[in-house]
Design an enzyme around this catalytic site. Structure first.
Site, short mmCIF file in Angstrom:
data_model
loop_
_atom_site.label_atom_id
_atom_site.label_comp_id
_atom_site.label_asym_id
_atom_site.label_seq_id
_atom_site.Cartn_x
_atom_site.Cartn_y
_atom_site.Cartn_z
N SER A 42 0.88 -1.18 0.00
CA SER A 42 0.00 0.00 0.00
C SER A 42 0.91 1.23 0.00
CB SER A 42 -0.90 -0.01 1.23
OG SER A 42 -0.15 -0.03 2.43
N HIS A 164 -3.34 -6.46 1.86
CA HIS A 164 -2.41 -7.42 2.46
C HIS A 164 -3.01 -8.82 2.63
CE1 HIS A 164 0.13 -4.04 4.55
NE2 HIS A 164 0.23 -4.04 3.24
N GLU A 173 -5.14 -3.08 8.57
CA GLU A 173 -4.45 -3.61 9.75
C GLU A 173 -5.25 -3.34 11.03
OE1 GLU A 173 -0.45 -1.95 9.76
OE2 GLU A 173 -0.40 -2.12 7.58
N GLU A 216 1.42 -9.85 6.69
CA GLU A 216 2.17 -9.46 7.88
C GLU A 216 1.98 -10.44 9.03
OE1 GLU A 216 1.45 -5.30 8.68
OE2 GLU A 216 2.46 -4.73 6.82
N ASP A 251 -5.01 0.58 11.07
CA ASP A 251 -4.53 1.29 9.90
C ASP A 251 -5.44 0.91 8.73
OD1 ASP A 251 -3.29 2.43 7.76
OD2 ASP A 251 -1.45 1.23 7.86
N GLU A 299 -4.12 5.13 12.15
CA GLU A 299 -3.17 5.51 11.11
C GLU A 299 -3.89 5.63 9.76
OE1 GLU A 299 0.20 2.79 10.93
OE2 GLU A 299 0.39 3.11 8.78
N ASP A 335 0.87 8.16 7.55
CA ASP A 335 1.80 7.25 6.85
C ASP A 335 1.91 7.72 5.39
OD1 ASP A 335 3.06 5.16 5.55
OD2 ASP A 335 1.51 3.67 5.93
N LYS A 360 9.04 5.11 8.04
CA LYS A 360 9.42 3.94 7.22
C LYS A 360 10.67 4.34 6.47
CE LYS A 360 4.86 1.96 6.09
NZ LYS A 360 3.71 2.14 5.16
N HIS A 388 7.76 -1.37 9.91
CA HIS A 388 8.27 -2.27 8.87
C HIS A 388 7.50 -2.00 7.59
CE1 HIS A 388 4.72 -5.25 9.46
NE2 HIS A 388 4.36 -4.01 9.59
N LYS A 411 5.59 -0.91 14.82
CA LYS A 411 4.81 -2.05 14.34
C LYS A 411 5.68 -2.87 13.41
CE LYS A 411 2.43 0.17 10.42
NZ LYS A 411 1.17 0.22 9.66
C1 2PG Z 1 1.41 0.34 6.11
C2 2PG Z 1 2.37 -0.74 5.70
C3 2PG Z 1 3.09 -1.48 6.76
P1 2PG Z 1 2.85 -1.35 3.25
O1 2PG Z 1 0.51 0.72 5.36
O2 2PG Z 1 1.54 0.91 7.19
O3 2PG Z 1 2.26 -2.17 7.64
O4 2PG Z 1 1.99 -1.47 4.62
O5 2PG Z 1 4.23 -1.72 3.57
O6 2PG Z 1 2.17 -2.32 2.31
O7 2PG Z 1 2.72 0.06 2.77
MG MG Z 2 0.05 2.46 6.90
#
Ligand code: 2PG
Ligand code: MG
Length: 458
Positions: A42, A164, A173, A216, A251, A299, A335, A360, A388, A411
């Site tokens: 995502s 996911h 999430e 995950e 999230d 989130e 994010d 990230k 992560h 996380k």
């Molecule tokens: C998120 C992440 C990690 P992705 O959206 O926060 O959990 O997902 O790495 O697929 O962006």
């Molecule tokens: Mg996110």
């Protein structure tokens, strides 16, 4: 005698989804240092560019041989020639790579190429100083040497939806946070026990085949509504005998189901049975969930460029000096909104759009830029939540950066699967190491948003 880079090479390896990723191997007089780069699904539109080969006949176009070549043929030779001092020049190394790339989003050499080198150079820097990686990064970030070391609350992503997993849950999430544990090791124990209990609960309710997992490591049972998810958590926590020890988080990763032309969100996007909500309806949905369940963190409730919704929701919750359901409003984490980028963080602060930054490392592509974004977020009084990616490796770098910055929470997926557990195991090692060295460390617990400020006030 300064420690220099003697050699750098890169290779194509695989991540936890079986997609190619970049490995970097850096040699100095202190040894050999490796890194493996993570990858999202995502992915935010404003992230630094992950360079993929695009040849559909090989790994479906996801090969990274161009990024690998850029390390081997461009970045490596140029860096070696510069004779940077690994003990103190991480900032210069990162800046040099940014200049070499020359684009604002690392599109030329690839953020995956540049990040791999930045991670390996950090490890070589720690070795040059003769300290653990978290110590090296702590100094790099300018953290007060007298501050205690903070072990984070692990936010376990135990129910996977969105892009996911294959179920029909739109929200990506649903997390369990053991804020009532007294140490990181105990947090892991509580989390793993609740995870196993959740498996039993899901199996009893939906049958054994429903206990399959998503990217995950969280379960992906046939549920659609967030209430169903939080009810499952409640049952698991209570059956595990840990009522009151956990708070929840979510999230929704809502950029994935936002229609920018209409300004609406479709939570039916996974089974193609439209369930369209206005921004106001989404705000009401979140408020009702927060009132009903102990949700401490939210989130990406709104899409990456839906600034107006972010600002309105922040004003109505964290900005309103009010409680929701008798509890403080949840932390609002950006994010895709912020992509670990100082420019986006600044914009969000001006717009009062959130009060926490997700960190990230591959969203921005160098370690020093990620640290700068975190420090800027802290300067606004925000919290920082380390993350992560859904495509991970056994590289445990993010565990060290979490302790280095005293972020108080991270996380790394469910308490299952090697690439998720690698980070949690590393954090248990760090907890033990700090104790053995007699250094003052605390488990963030209920104070995960601002652990050090809280400690200082005591
Ligand atoms: C998120 C992440 C990690 P992705 O959206 O926060 O959990 O997902 O790495 O697929 O962006
Ligand atoms: Mg996110």
């Amino acid at each position: 005698m300064p420690s220099y880079i003697k050699a750098i090479s890169a290779q194509q390896r695989l991540d936890s989804r079986g997609n190619p990723t970049v490995q970097v191997v850096l040699e100095s007089d202190k040894g050999t240092f490796r890194s493996l780069v993570p990858s999202g699904a995502s992915t935010g539109a404003h992230e630094a560019v992950e360079l993929r080969d695009g040849d559909k006949s090989v790994y479906g176009g996801k090969g990274v041989t161009k990024a690998v070549g850029n390390v081997n043929n461009v970045i490596g030779p140029a860096l070696i020639e510069k004779k940077f001092d690994l003990a103190k020049d991480l900032g210069k190394i990162d800046q040099f790579m940014r200049d070499l790339d020359g684009t604002p989003n690392k599109a030329k050499l690839g953020a995956n190429a540049i990040l791999g080198v930045s991670m390996a150079a950090s490890r070589a820097g720690a070795a040059a100083q003769g300290v653990p990686l978290y110590e090296f990064l702590r100094k790099e970030a300018g953290v007060d040497a007298n501050a205690p070391y903070v072990l984070p609350v692990p936010f376990f992503n135990v129910l996977n939806g969105g892009v996911h997993s294959g179920n029909t849950m739109a929200f990506q999430e649903i997390m369990l946070a053991p804020t009532g544990a007294t140490s990181f090791a105990e947090a892991l124990q509580f989390g793993a026990e609740a995870y196993h209990t959740l498996k039993t609960v899901i199996s009893q309710k939906f049958g054994g085949p429903a206990t399959g997992i998503g990217d995950e490591g969280g379960f992906a049972p046939p549920i659609t509504k967030p209430e169903e998810a939080f009810d499952l958590l409640g049952e698991a926590v209570s059956q595990a005998g840990r009522t009151g020890k956990f708070q929840y988080a979510m999230d929704p990763a809502s950029s994935e189901f936002f229609d920018s032309a209409k300004g609406t969100y479709d939570t039916g996007f996974k089974d193609k049975s439209p369930n369209v909500h206005s921004s106001q309806q989404m705000q009401n949905l979140y408020k009702s969930l927060v009132a009903k369940y102990p949700i401490a963190l939210l989130e990406d409730p709104f899409a990456e460029d839906d600034w107006a919704s972010w600002t309105a929701f922040t004003a109505a919750t964290v900005g309103a000096d009010t409680t929701i359901g008798g509890r403080p409003p949840p932390e609002l984490v950006g994010d895709d909104l912020l992509v670990t980028n100082v420019e986006r963080v600044k914009e969000a602060a001006e717009k009062k759009a959130c009060n926490s930054m997700l960190l990230k490392i591959n969203q921005i592509g160098t370690i020093t830029e990620a640290i700068a974004a975190a420090n800027l977020a802290f300067s606004y009084g925000w919290s920082v939540f380390v993350s992560h990616r859904s495509g991970e490796t056994t590289d445990d770098f993010v565990a060290d950066i979490t302790v280095a910055l005293n972020t108080g929470h991270l996380k790394s997926g469910a308490p299952a699967r090697g690439e998720r557990i690698a980070k949690y195991n590393r954090l248990m090692d760090i907890e033990d190491e700090l104790k053995a060295a007699g250094k003052k460390s605390i488990y963030a617990g209920e104070h995960f948003s601002h652990p050090v400020k809280t400690v200082k006030q005591v």
